[in-house]
Design an enzyme around this catalytic site. Structure first.
Site, PDB file in Angstrom:
ATOM      1  N   GLY A  66       0.634  17.126 -12.556  1.00 59.46           N
ATOM      2  CA  GLY A  66       0.237  18.295 -13.328  1.00 59.46           C
ATOM      3  C   GLY A  66      -0.002  19.519 -12.479  1.00 59.46           C
ATOM      4  O   GLY A  66      -0.609  20.472 -12.935  1.00 59.46           O
ATOM      5  N   CYS A  67       0.460  19.487 -11.242  1.00 60.42           N
ATOM      6  CA  CYS A  67       0.131  20.554 -10.315  1.00 60.42           C
ATOM      7  C   CYS A  67       1.021  21.761 -10.527  1.00 60.42           C
ATOM      8  O   CYS A  67       2.221  21.633 -10.681  1.00 60.42           O
ATOM      9  CB  CYS A  67       0.297  20.046  -8.893  1.00 60.42           C
ATOM     10  N   GLY A  68       0.412  22.934 -10.519  1.00 61.21           N
ATOM     11  CA  GLY A  68       1.180  24.140 -10.678  1.00 61.21           C
ATOM     12  C   GLY A  68       1.337  24.908  -9.391  1.00 61.21           C
ATOM     13  O   GLY A  68       2.439  25.235  -8.985  1.00 61.21           O
ATOM     14  N   CYS A 127      -0.129  23.846  -6.388  1.00 64.34           N
ATOM     15  CA  CYS A 127      -0.355  23.029  -5.200  1.00 64.34           C
ATOM     16  C   CYS A 127       0.875  23.110  -4.299  1.00 64.34           C
ATOM     17  O   CYS A 127       1.999  23.199  -4.758  1.00 64.34           O
ATOM     18  CB  CYS A 127      -0.632  21.586  -5.579  1.00 64.34           C
TER      19      CYS A 127
END
Length: 275
Positions: free
Chosen positions: A121-123, A125
């Site tokens: 779910g990392c945007g 990172c």
């Protein structure tokens, strides 16, 4: 089992987008041993000219689209013709997307190399500095105008165009929609950014001002950023926006719609494209 059969089994496992697992299901006081289908997520490495750039967790489907879409939406190249090649190699529970780009772009990429792991779910990172993460896209073009009825029809269509989610109930979708024609394509992934990148990659080389994106997730900053970078002027999200996303939409002229359902929606920025 023959060597060929073992290879076939490994290849099938590497391509699987869901797996069946044993579960105990409780309902109304009754416990039953049964099975369930859960979505797969695997490490996917994006590799440019044999130099690792970033590793993300993603659903192992449409990975060519993912590599192209990520490269475009992250501004690693300015145009589709600067991507010279893409190839996916799959192993046991991992995948590598090998891309070649114009040499001057590769030189720039080395200067901002992001050889870091990213969660599903990392945007943002993986970005090494705030300047890397908070890019300021140019203003979007006028793009499309649509009616509320057209938008709500597309929202209703989307529910029937998500086969992985129908099996697992745990993946996001991003759909490319044209106003008079409805949904043109849908891509799914456990990560909302990945689903958007896959949809962008599937449309690479086409005119992004001719349609809009419909996403099942929330409209966070990086979702608006990716769309604005490609000149997509309208983003419709089924879930909530963030204030950061609203501000970027206002700054770039992108129309941002959220909490979109079959019978309602909220426009957060630049409402003039929605009639």
């Amino acid at each position: 089992m023959s060597t060929e059969s073992l290879a076939d089994t490994a290849a099938a496992a590497a391509l699987a987008v869901s797996s069946e697992v044993a579960v105990e299901r409780w309902s109304n006081g009754t416990l039953a041993a049964t099975t369930d289908l859960v979505a797969e997520e695997v490490p996917v490495a994006l590799v440019y000219h044999d130099v690792p750039h970033v590793v993300m967790l993603a659903t192992p489907a449409d990975l060519e689209d993912y590599g192209v879409g990520f490269t475009l939406s992250e501004g690693l190249v300015a145009r589709m013709d600067e991507i010279r090649g893409v190839e996916v190699t799959r192993g046991a529970g991992v995948a590598d997307v090998h891309l070649s780009v114009a040499w001057e772009r590769f030189t720039q990429l080395l200067q901002r190399r992001r050889n870091l792991a990213g969660r599903t779910g990392c945007g943002l990172c993986g970005a090494e500095t705030a300047a890397d993460a908070i890019r300021a896209p140019a203003p979007v073009p006028a793009g499309v105008t649509i009616s509320a009825a057209q938008m709500h029809t597309a929202i209703e269509q989307l529910g029937t165009r998500q086969p992985i989610n129908a099996r697992t109930g745990s993946v996001h979708a991003a759909a490319w929609v044209r106003p008079q024609e409805g949904i043109q394509l849908v891509r799914e992934d456990v990560g909302r950014h990945n689903a958007l990148d896959k949809s962008i990659g599937a449309r690479a080389g086409a005119d992004f001002s001719s349609g809009y994106m419909l996403i099942t997730s929330r409209a966070s900053y990086e979702m608006v950023q990716k769309c604005a970078t490609l000149g997509i002027s309208l983003l419709v999200a089924l879930s909530a926006p963030t204030a950061f996303a609203v501000r970027l939409a206002e700054q770039t002229g992108l129309t941002l719609v959220a909490f979109a359902r079959r019978d309602r929606h909220v426009v957060y920025a630049n409402p003039w494209r929605l009639k």
